[in-house]
Design an enzyme around this catalytic site. Structure first.
Site, mmCIF file in Angstrom:
data_model
loop_
_atom_site.group_PDB
_atom_site.id
_atom_site.type_symbol
_atom_site.label_atom_id
_atom_site.label_comp_id
_atom_site.label_asym_id
_atom_site.label_seq_id
_atom_site.Cartn_x
_atom_site.Cartn_y
_atom_site.Cartn_z
ATOM 1 N N GLU A 142 0.662 -1.265 0.062
ATOM 2 C CA GLU A 142 0.144 -0.183 -0.070
ATOM 3 C C GLU A 142 0.547 1.641 0.089
ATOM 4 O O GLU A 142 0.269 2.431 -0.920
ATOM 5 C CB GLU A 142 -1.062 0.263 1.119
ATOM 6 C CG GLU A 142 -2.223 -0.938 1.226
ATOM 7 C CD GLU A 142 -1.217 -2.362 1.487
ATOM 8 O OE1 GLU A 142 -2.562 -3.908 1.729
ATOM 9 O OE2 GLU A 142 -0.690 -2.719 2.210
ATOM 10 N N PRO B 50 11.138 -12.931 -0.658
ATOM 11 C CA PRO B 50 10.277 -13.305 0.042
ATOM 12 C C PRO B 50 9.895 -11.994 0.416
ATOM 13 O O PRO B 50 9.673 -11.157 -0.191
ATOM 14 C CB PRO B 50 10.308 -13.614 1.180
ATOM 15 C CG PRO B 50 12.525 -14.397 1.097
ATOM 16 C CD PRO B 50 12.646 -13.317 0.139
ATOM 17 N N ARG B 51 7.852 -12.534 1.417
ATOM 18 C CA ARG B 51 6.882 -11.198 1.067
ATOM 19 C C ARG B 51 7.453 -10.898 2.499
ATOM 20 O O ARG B 51 6.711 -9.565 2.864
ATOM 21 C CB ARG B 51 5.418 -11.406 0.419
ATOM 22 C CG ARG B 51 5.054 -10.841 1.050
ATOM 23 C CD ARG B 51 4.702 -9.685 0.106
ATOM 24 N NE ARG B 51 3.593 -8.561 0.115
ATOM 25 C CZ ARG B 51 3.190 -7.579 -0.311
ATOM 26 N NH1 ARG B 51 4.003 -7.043 -1.862
ATOM 27 N NH2 ARG B 51 2.229 -6.686 -0.172
ATOM 28 N N GLY C 272 12.832 -3.239 0.499
ATOM 29 C CA GLY C 272 12.202 -2.227 -0.520
ATOM 30 C C GLY C 272 13.286 -2.434 -1.764
ATOM 31 O O GLY C 272 13.475 -1.316 -2.017
ATOM 32 N N GLU C 273 13.861 -3.626 -1.851
ATOM 33 C CA GLU C 273 14.510 -3.356 -3.450
ATOM 34 C C GLU C 273 14.088 -4.227 -4.498
ATOM 35 O O GLU C 273 14.554 -4.691 -5.422
ATOM 36 C CB GLU C 273 15.946 -4.649 -3.045
ATOM 37 C CG GLU C 273 16.452 -3.079 -1.771
ATOM 38 C CD GLU C 273 17.723 -3.689 -1.889
ATOM 39 O OE1 GLU C 273 18.970 -3.194 -2.181
ATOM 40 O OE2 GLU C 273 17.590 -4.788 -1.532
ATOM 41 N N ASN D 132 0.966 -7.401 -6.650
ATOM 42 C CA ASN D 132 0.654 -7.005 -7.987
ATOM 43 C C ASN D 132 1.945 -7.303 -9.250
ATOM 44 O O ASN D 132 2.831 -6.569 -9.342
ATOM 45 C CB ASN D 132 1.512 -5.021 -7.144
ATOM 46 C CG ASN D 132 0.883 -4.259 -8.767
ATOM 47 O OD1 ASN D 132 0.232 -4.459 -9.474
ATOM 48 N ND2 ASN D 132 1.408 -2.836 -8.329
ATOM 49 N N PRO D 133 1.265 -7.454 -10.451
ATOM 50 C CA PRO D 133 1.415 -8.080 -11.922
ATOM 51 C C PRO D 133 2.024 -6.463 -12.354
ATOM 52 O O PRO D 133 2.678 -7.108 -13.131
ATOM 53 C CB PRO D 133 0.717 -8.698 -12.545
ATOM 54 C CG PRO D 133 -0.494 -8.035 -11.331
ATOM 55 C CD PRO D 133 -0.589 -7.757 -10.843
ATOM 56 N N GLU E 163 3.680 -4.376 -11.337
ATOM 57 C CA GLU E 163 5.593 -3.790 -11.035
ATOM 58 C C GLU E 163 6.193 -4.550 -12.046
ATOM 59 O O GLU E 163 6.724 -3.824 -12.528
ATOM 60 C CB GLU E 163 5.242 -4.088 -9.542
ATOM 61 C CG GLU E 163 5.155 -3.289 -8.389
ATOM 62 C CD GLU E 163 5.004 -3.788 -7.104
ATOM 63 O OE1 GLU E 163 5.985 -5.429 -6.558
ATOM 64 O OE2 GLU E 163 4.784 -3.065 -6.000
#
Length: 429
Positions: free
Chosen positions: A60, A268-269, A310-311, A335-336, A338
């Site tokens: 988000e 990993p998420r 953040g990478e 999100n595809p 990105e």
């Protein structure tokens, strides 16, 4: 009556909520830090009477990045406070904006906590995103005459029945928003069914299309490029969840029989899974190197584990094929758009319920590869290995997929400005 019951139950459960937070912090210390903010105790130096924007977690925050940046320009007379719920979301806000915004955790949706939060900040406007519906906070903000805006509103067909069971609580909450801006007409219709006012609910488009490549991403990408080999095909697993790694690693074993030089990158998420994912890679007997070492990937390395924050956006542009995590189970996907921003070919599983409209647009234009649901895992592993191998061996097909996906991104941008326009109108009332 439903709101009163909701308040009473949560108030009674407050000691249990705090206990659970402390227990969770045993393995994840970040949840123990700044606990006062979750109780509504906001830092004293925060400037009041500004705009509060809530972004639950990392995804988000990234989606709202252009919106927040525009708010800093268009509403310079107001303090901008960005709240998150997760520590990873908090870290992302601090990394992207530093001291340009005020940042704290959103308080627990319990009456004393939200009361302290609102009394301290006294926001002129409160902006929530997607399905972040906090009944108590919204009700108290309405009573304080705070302007309420829901952006990127979405309710999937799959989740609609669950929300309807809570309509006594959700419906009044949605009615209190001054404006509800949905991702699409279909989402707007579902939100109206749940209780949003037809006169204040409309489609403004999806903020997640308004992706941009800022200097921070380009700088990170340059650094990562120096660490990665330039003579090896790269397959990326983005935003993986439990179960994804086993599938991808099994497929990778097959891929290496035809593409022995292929490098697999896993992102990993959730950061709390970094160590566990490293163990899974080891169990599959692949040589693993971790991003946190900040060392150049060696020729012997088979899997590069991105144990950093953040990478993801930066590394996407350096890969050949991307597989989205969370699409092979009941997660609903990530999100595809990105990887589409980098014109990369994307492979997903059969569950993209979190991005139904985006997925349909990508599918209709030939901008995404979907693997069906197989009756056995071996068939899925084999199909995934074949798709990845085919795309790496046929760069023209991969390029066509990526360019088609990029067209979808370009055709749907503009939601950020539409949301800014509505917020401007609300603040000028």
């Amino acid at each position: 009556m439903a709101l009163f019951t909701y308040r009473l139950i949560l108030l009674l459960l407050l000691p249990l909520v705090l206990l659970l937070a402390l227990l969770r912090s045993i393995n994840h210390p970040a949840y123990r830090k700044r606990l006062g903010e979750r109780l509504g105790f906001i830092p004293r130096h925060f400037k009041p009477k500004g705009i509060v924007i809530h972004a639950a977690s990392v995804g988000e925050v990234l989606a709202l990045k252009p919106f927040i940046e525009q708010c800093l320009v268009d509403f310079a007379q107001y303090s901008i406070t960005v709240t998150t719920f997760t520590p990873t979301g908090s870290a992302q806000v601090q990394k992207l904006f530093g001291d340009k915004v005020q940042h704290c955790y959103i308080p627990l949706d319990i009456w004393p906590c939200s009361y302290l939060f609102l009394r301290r900040l006294q926001p002129k406007a409160l902006v929530m995103m997607e399905t972040e519906l906090w009944p108590n906070l919204i009700d108290q903000a309405t009573r304080a005459q705070t302007k309420l805006l829901l952006v990127n509103g979405r309710i999937s067909n799959k989740s609609l029945p669950r929300y309807q069971k809570l309509s006594a609580l959700i419906s009044p909450c949605l009615k209190q928003f001054d404006q509800v801006l949905a991702q699409s007409e279909d989402n707007a219709e579902r939100l109206v069914k749940l209780g949003a006012s037809p006169t204040s609910c409309s489609s403004a488009g999806n903020l997640k299309y308004d992706l941009t490549l800022g200097r921070d991403i380009k700088s990170k990408q340059k650094h990562l490029a120096e660490l990665l080999p330039n003579n090896r095909p790269i397959w990326l697993l983005a935003s993986s969840h439990s179960g994804d790694e086993e599938l991808i690693l099994s497929s990778y074993q097959t891929i290496k029989s035809k593409l022995p030089n292929c490098l697999l990158i896993i992102v990993p998420r959730h950061p709390e899974r970094f160590d566990n994912v490293a163990k899974i890679i080891s169990q599959h007997q692949f040589s693993c190197q971790r991003r946190s070492t900040n060392e150049k990937v060696s020729e012997e390395t088979q899997v590069w584990l991105m144990d950093s924050l953040g990478e993801l956006m930066a590394v996407l542009g350096l890969t050949d094929v991307v597989t989205m995590g969370g699409t092979f189970s009941n997660i609903g996907g990530h999100n595809p758009l990105e990887p589409a921003l980098f014109k990369k070919p994307v492979i997903v599983g059969n569950d993209m319920s979190n991005f139904t409209e985006v997925y349909q647009q990508l599918k209709s234009i030939g901008g995404i590869v979907t693997l069906p649901k197989y009756s056995d895992s071996n068939s899925l592993k084999q199909a995934l290995a074949e798709k990845v191998t085919t795309l790496i061996q046929n760069p023209e097909s991969a390029q066509t997929l990526g360019e088609n996906a990029y067209k979808v991104v370009l055709q749907n941008q503009g939601a950020t400005q539409r949301c800014i326009n509505v917020l401007t109108q609300l603040l000028n009332r």
